[in-house]
Design a protein around this motif. Structure first.
Motif, PDB file in Angstrom:
ATOM      1  N   ASP A   1     -21.146 -36.105  51.431  1.00  0.00           N
ATOM      2  CA  ASP A   1     -21.278 -35.111  50.354  1.00  0.00           C
ATOM      3  C   ASP A   1     -21.736 -35.738  49.071  1.00  0.00           C
ATOM      4  OD1 ASP A   1     -20.641 -33.093  51.975  1.00  0.00           O
ATOM      5  OD2 ASP A   1     -18.792 -32.501  50.938  1.00  0.00           O
ATOM      6  N   TYR A   2     -22.433 -34.969  48.519  1.00  0.00           N
ATOM      7  CA  TYR A   2     -22.932 -35.369  47.181  1.00  0.00           C
ATOM      8  C   TYR A   2     -21.763 -35.400  46.220  1.00  0.00           C
ATOM      9  CZ  TYR A   2     -24.702 -33.987  42.591  1.00  0.00           C
ATOM     10  OH  TYR A   2     -24.942 -33.885  41.253  1.00  0.00           O
ATOM     11  N   GLU A   3     -21.693 -36.445  45.497  1.00  0.00           N
ATOM     12  CA  GLU A   3     -20.659 -36.511  44.456  1.00  0.00           C
ATOM     13  C   GLU A   3     -21.322 -36.690  43.135  1.00  0.00           C
ATOM     14  OE1 GLU A   3     -18.173 -39.252  47.477  1.00  0.00           O
ATOM     15  OE2 GLU A   3     -17.831 -39.605  45.336  1.00  0.00           O
ATOM     16  N   TYR A   4     -20.539 -36.157  42.140  1.00  0.00           N
ATOM     17  CA  TYR A   4     -21.069 -36.563  40.837  1.00  0.00           C
ATOM     18  C   TYR A   4     -19.946 -36.842  39.894  1.00  0.00           C
ATOM     19  CZ  TYR A   4     -20.378 -32.415  37.956  1.00  0.00           C
ATOM     20  OH  TYR A   4     -19.857 -31.441  37.183  1.00  0.00           O
ATOM     21  N   TYR A   5     -20.296 -37.568  39.000  1.00  0.00           N
ATOM     22  CA  TYR A   5     -19.330 -38.059  38.023  1.00  0.00           C
ATOM     23  C   TYR A   5     -19.797 -37.631  36.655  1.00  0.00           C
ATOM     24  CZ  TYR A   5     -16.579 -41.271  35.239  1.00  0.00           C
ATOM     25  OH  TYR A   5     -15.726 -41.821  34.316  1.00  0.00           O
ATOM     26  N   GLU A   6     -18.836 -37.119  35.909  1.00  0.00           N
ATOM     27  CA  GLU A   6     -19.209 -36.668  34.566  1.00  0.00           C
ATOM     28  C   GLU A   6     -18.449 -37.453  33.540  1.00  0.00           C
ATOM     29  OE1 GLU A   6     -18.744 -32.472  34.083  1.00  0.00           O
ATOM     30  OE2 GLU A   6     -18.976 -32.600  31.909  1.00  0.00           O
ATOM     31  N   SER A   7     -19.156 -38.098  32.749  1.00  0.00           N
ATOM     32  CA  SER A   7     -18.504 -38.717  31.596  1.00  0.00           C
ATOM     33  C   SER A   7     -18.871 -37.948  30.355  1.00  0.00           C
ATOM     34  CB  SER A   7     -18.961 -40.178  31.491  1.00  0.00           C
ATOM     35  OG  SER A   7     -20.291 -40.239  31.003  1.00  0.00           O
ATOM     36  N   ASP A   8     -18.516 -38.436  29.233  1.00  0.00           N
ATOM     37  CA  ASP A   8     -18.810 -37.718  27.976  1.00  0.00           C
ATOM     38  C   ASP A   8     -20.280 -37.545  27.745  1.00  0.00           C
ATOM     39  OD1 ASP A   8     -16.027 -39.215  26.249  1.00  0.00           O
ATOM     40  OD2 ASP A   8     -16.169 -37.324  27.339  1.00  0.00           O
ATOM     41  N   LEU A   9     -21.005 -38.594  28.176  1.00  0.00           N
ATOM     42  CA  LEU A   9     -22.418 -38.579  27.816  1.00  0.00           C
ATOM     43  C   LEU A   9     -23.337 -38.294  28.991  1.00  0.00           C
ATOM     44  CD1 LEU A   9     -22.309 -41.692  25.519  1.00  0.00           C
ATOM     45  CD2 LEU A   9     -22.834 -39.391  24.730  1.00  0.00           C
ATOM     46  N   PHE A  10     -22.820 -38.627  30.212  1.00  0.00           N
ATOM     47  CA  PHE A  10     -23.749 -38.576  31.357  1.00  0.00           C
ATOM     48  C   PHE A  10     -23.247 -37.702  32.461  1.00  0.00           C
ATOM     49  CE2 PHE A  10     -26.487 -41.631  29.628  1.00  0.00           C
ATOM     50  CZ  PHE A  10     -25.721 -42.601  29.025  1.00  0.00           C
ATOM     51  N   TYR A  11     -24.178 -37.151  33.156  1.00  0.00           N
ATOM     52  CA  TYR A  11     -23.931 -36.640  34.488  1.00  0.00           C
ATOM     53  C   TYR A  11     -24.401 -37.728  35.444  1.00  0.00           C
ATOM     54  CZ  TYR A  11     -23.298 -31.957  32.712  1.00  0.00           C
ATOM     55  OH  TYR A  11     -22.830 -30.884  32.063  1.00  0.00           O
ATOM     56  N   GLU A  12     -23.538 -38.183  36.275  1.00  0.00           N
ATOM     57  CA  GLU A  12     -23.971 -39.229  37.230  1.00  0.00           C
ATOM     58  C   GLU A  12     -23.913 -38.674  38.629  1.00  0.00           C
ATOM     59  OE1 GLU A  12     -22.653 -43.394  36.489  1.00  0.00           O
ATOM     60  OE2 GLU A  12     -21.859 -43.194  38.541  1.00  0.00           O
ATOM     61  N   SER A  13     -25.042 -38.773  39.290  1.00  0.00           N
ATOM     62  CA  SER A  13     -25.057 -38.378  40.702  1.00  0.00           C
ATOM     63  C   SER A  13     -24.791 -39.606  41.544  1.00  0.00           C
ATOM     64  CB  SER A  13     -26.433 -37.815  41.070  1.00  0.00           C
ATOM     65  OG  SER A  13     -26.731 -36.739  40.270  1.00  0.00           O
ATOM     66  N   LEU A  14     -23.895 -39.469  42.455  1.00  0.00           N
ATOM     67  CA  LEU A  14     -23.591 -40.588  43.362  1.00  0.00           C
ATOM     68  C   LEU A  14     -24.041 -40.209  44.754  1.00  0.00           C
ATOM     69  CD1 LEU A  14     -20.892 -40.201  41.259  1.00  0.00           C
ATOM     70  CD2 LEU A  14     -20.589 -42.474  42.279  1.00  0.00           C
ATOM     71  N   VAL A  15     -24.970 -40.991  45.238  1.00  0.00           N
ATOM     72  CA  VAL A  15     -25.491 -40.697  46.585  1.00  0.00           C
ATOM     73  C   VAL A  15     -25.149 -41.867  47.473  1.00  0.00           C
ATOM     74  CG1 VAL A  15     -27.523 -40.114  47.909  1.00  0.00           C
ATOM     75  CG2 VAL A  15     -27.368 -39.457  45.474  1.00  0.00           C
ATOM     76  N   PRO A  16     -24.429 -41.603  48.476  1.00  0.00           N
ATOM     77  CA  PRO A  16     -24.081 -42.743  49.378  1.00  0.00           C
ATOM     78  C   PRO A  16     -25.291 -43.133  50.231  1.00  0.00           C
ATOM     79  CG  PRO A  16     -23.155 -40.696  50.160  1.00  0.00           C
ATOM     80  CD  PRO A  16     -23.849 -40.394  48.879  1.00  0.00           C
ATOM     81  N   ILE A  17     -25.319 -44.468  50.559  1.00  0.00           N
ATOM     82  CA  ILE A  17     -26.370 -44.965  51.448  1.00  0.00           C
ATOM     83  C   ILE A  17     -25.699 -45.229  52.798  1.00  0.00           C
ATOM     84  CG2 ILE A  17     -28.078 -46.839  51.822  1.00  0.00           C
ATOM     85  CD1 ILE A  17     -27.960 -47.341  48.809  1.00  0.00           C
ATOM     86  N   ILE A  18     -26.252 -44.649  53.828  1.00  0.00           N
ATOM     87  CA  ILE A  18     -25.722 -44.833  55.163  1.00  0.00           C
ATOM     88  C   ILE A  18     -26.808 -45.560  55.951  1.00  0.00           C
ATOM     89  CG2 ILE A  18     -24.767 -43.773  57.223  1.00  0.00           C
ATOM     90  CD1 ILE A  18     -23.123 -43.003  54.826  1.00  0.00           C
ATOM     91  N   GLN A  19     -26.420 -46.616  56.521  1.00  0.00           N
ATOM     92  CA  GLN A  19     -27.368 -47.324  57.382  1.00  0.00           C
ATOM     93  C   GLN A  19     -26.703 -47.611  58.730  1.00  0.00           C
ATOM     94  OE1 GLN A  19     -28.540 -51.363  56.501  1.00  0.00           O
ATOM     95  NE2 GLN A  19     -30.709 -50.863  56.619  1.00  0.00           N
TER      96      GLN A  19
END
Lengths: 531, 128
Positions: free
Chosen positions: A112-130
């Motif tokens: 699943d797509y995750e994201y992280y929100e801080s005060d200044l940024f929206y961060e998208s976290l994409v896992p790498i599966i190999q």
């Protein structure tokens, strides 16, 4: 106004939802970017060995340059260790990548797509599966502000749009309400006003509006019809009432007029009655007076008859024998004869006194005739003067002051009675002046003023002498029958009461006395002109 | 004077009238020619008239008890209209005289009367 508020509230809510929605989709987009970065990185690498990929930073940089929203990209291992980064501004400083690594068993599914929100940024976290193994993550950071402002921008735009639409809608609403509600109400109001003003109950309205208003219109029409009926009823009742009132008023007026007539008739009758009463009382007085006098007179006439005829017969009878009487009885014969003459004479004198009194007491029921008062007055003045000239010591001394108003018209009087009044008044005046002359002598100048005037249909006659006058206590009694101030034998006392009767009852007038003892006496006769 | 004795009736409630008349007429007219009867009430006069038709003249007072002169006149008019009635009265008012004349009196002498007048009137009537 309310509509606007409501729409604003709704818009706000909608916008809120929209904002969220937008954010989500936008972030989705970022995920997509993160995924695409991962793919890109994957493609760049045959083998994903993290330790000796020196070109990775450059690759990351290129990627972020291509996407201007990307602020930074980090590559982390499955343990969270930063392997490669592109972070020119150094946003992440000692940032603890604080997240849990979760191993997914099923590699078929994407993590699943995750994201992280801080005060200044929206961060998208994409896992790498190999090869089914979670080997690391790609962190793509986009500036919050950019997204937010992007979103706000859109929101603003939508807001404005909505606002604009609302404002546009307001007149529409207004027009709608106007048409549906206000206009019909105005129509109704107008009709009601017109109804009140012109009382035109036949007016019917139809309100082209909602059914409620149509019902209202119907009700109005119904009410109108009812009113029309009521009004008609009232009108006819009113007319009836008016007729009745008019009839009653006419009756009342007629009754009032009748009453007024009756009233004035009554008043006239009352006046007549009062007048009659006065006359009757006077007449009674005079009548009884007349009766008394007549009674006395006639009673006296009887014995007088014997006195006179007795004397006559005695004289005649005596005359038969007296020639035969001796000479020395002549003296007695003369005495007897003269005595008898005296009896006869005085008998006659008594008779004439009685006759005089009778004629005085008798009122004349004489008829009126038109006379010139001036001439009548002059005539009887002369007559009275003549009487006094011959009698006393007044002689020609009396100053006559005659003031005859030329406007005095001819009037009708009972000539005989009026003459008696004049004679009486003149005689009294001369008598008073004679008496004063006797007491004052030479210094006194007798003066008789006769004033005849006319005004307000009344004739006024003033006879004023400057004789001895009448004392105050006597003045009230002057007109009483049998009252006289003359010594006995000189007056009957009937003169003034008769004058009063003649003037008051015979000529509808009045006779008044004004006098001051030792100074003057004035009689005023006031009587209406009679035709 | 007619040969027949002229009968006069005097009706007066005062007795002294009789004496007066007698005193006068005895001296003036003889009893052969004239007879005077004196009554004090009118009814007595009517009685005389019932029986005696020689009455040629009546002298009557007005104010009398029982029957006054006017009532007497009424009866005279009814019963003996041809006999002249003269009134002698102290009441000489116009009303009285008129009334008496209306009731048929032939004349009116007011007291105190003049005997000569009466005498002349009697002679006048007696001649007829």
């Amino acid at each position: 106004m309310i509509v606007l508020c409501f729409s604003l509230l709704i818009a706000n809510q909608v916008l809120g939802n929209f904002k969220e929605h937008m954010k989500t989709s936008l972030l989705g987009q970022k995920k997509a970017v993160g995924i695409s970065v991962r793919t890109l990185i994957k493609n760049q690498l045959k083998y994903f060995v993290f330790d000796d990929l020196n070109d990775m930073p450059q690759i990351l940089k290129n990627i972020s340059l291509e996407n201007e929203e990307i602020e930074y990209i980090y590559l982390t291992s499955n343990t969270g260790v930063v392997l490669y980064k592109f972070d020119p501004i150094n946003h992440i400083v000692d940032r603890k990548i604080n997240f849990l690594d979760e191993l997914r068993d099923d590699v078929q599914f994407e993590i699943d797509y995750e994201y992280y929100e801080s005060d200044l940024f929206y961060e998208s976290l994409v896992p790498i599966i190999q090869k089914g193994q979670f080997v690391g993550r790609v962190h793509v950071g986009t500036r919050k502000l950019i997204i937010d402002s992007y979103i706000s921008n859109i929101v603003k735009k939508v807001f404005y749009l909505l606002g604009f639409i609302s404002i546009l809608l307001v007149p529409v609403f207004y027009w709608l309400i106007s048409r549906i509600v206000i206009e019909p109400l105005n129509v109704l109001s107008g009709k009601v006003k017109a109804l009140a003003r012109e009382k035109d109950f036949t007016a019917q309205i139809s309100l082209k509006s909602s059914s409620e208003f149509q019902t209202l219109a119907q009700d109005f029409n119904y009410m109108n019809t009812s009113l029309a009926n009521y009004y008609a009823d009232i009108q006819s009742l009113n007319q009836n009432l008016e007729q009745i009132v008019k009839k009653r008023t006419d009756e009342l007026v007629k009754t009032s007029d009748d009453l007024r007539d009756k009233n004035s008739t009554l008043r006239d009758t009352l006046k007549d009655n009062e007048r009659m009463q006065k006359i009757l009382i006077q007449q009674e007085k005079l009548a009884s007076l007349g009766e008394v006098v007549a009674g006395i007179a006639h009673e006296i006439n009887n014995p007088l008859n014997f006195v006179i005829n007795g004397a006559t017969i005695s004289k005649r009878t005596f005359a038969k024998i007296s020639p035969d009487l001796p000479e020395e009885h002549q003296r007695y014969i003369k005495m007897i004869n003269s005595s008898l003459d005296m009896i006869h004479e005085n008998g006659h004198r008594a008779t004439s006194i009685v006759k005089n009194m009778l004629s005085h007491a008798r009122g004349s029921k004489g008829e009126k005739e038109v006379v010139n008062l001036k001439i009548l007055i002059e005539d009887y003045l002369k007559l009275a003067m003549h009487g006094f000239k011959n009698k006393g010591n007044l002689g020609k001394e009396v100053i006559l002051d005659k003031q005859f108003d030329p406007s005095v018209p001819l009037t009708s009087v009972v000539k005989q009675d009026f003459e008696r009044v004049l004679l009486n008044l003149f005689n009294n005046a001369f008598y008073a002046m004679e008496k004063r002359k006797e007491s004052e002598g030479e210094g006194y100048s007798p003066r008789l003023t006769i004033k005849l005037a006319y005004g307000h249909n009344n004739i006024q006659l003033k006879i004023r002498d400057n004789g001895i006058g009448i004392p105050k206590e006597v003045q009230d009694k002057i007109f009483n029958p049998f009252f006289t101030t003359k010594p006995s034998g000189e007056g009957t006392g009937l003169g003034m009461s008769l004058c009063h009767d003649i003037i008051a009852n015979g000529h509808d007038g009045e006779i008044k006395l004004e006098s001051r003892e030792g100074d003057f006496t004035e009689f005023t006769i006031l009587m209406p002109v009679s035709v | 004077m007619s040969s027949k004795q002229f009968h006069i009736v005097v009706v007066d409630d005062e007795q002294a009238i009789e004496m007066l008349f007698k005193a006068f007429f005895d001296a003036e007219i003889s009893s052969e020619e004239m007879k005077i009867s004196y009554v004090e009430v009118a009814s007595k006069c009517l009685d005389i008239l019932e029986n005696d038709d020689s009455v040629g003249l009546i002298l009557s007072d007005i104010n009398m008890p029982e029957m006054n002169g006017f009532e007497f006149l009424d009866i005279m008019k009814e019963k003996h209209p041809h006999i002249p009635v003269f009134m002698i009265s102290a009441y000489g008012s116009k009303d009285y005289i008129d009334k008496a004349m209306e009731k048929g009196a032939k004349g009116f002498f007011v007291k105190p009367f003049d005997f000569d007048e009466i005498k002349d009137k009697i002679e006048e009537i007696a001649k007829v």
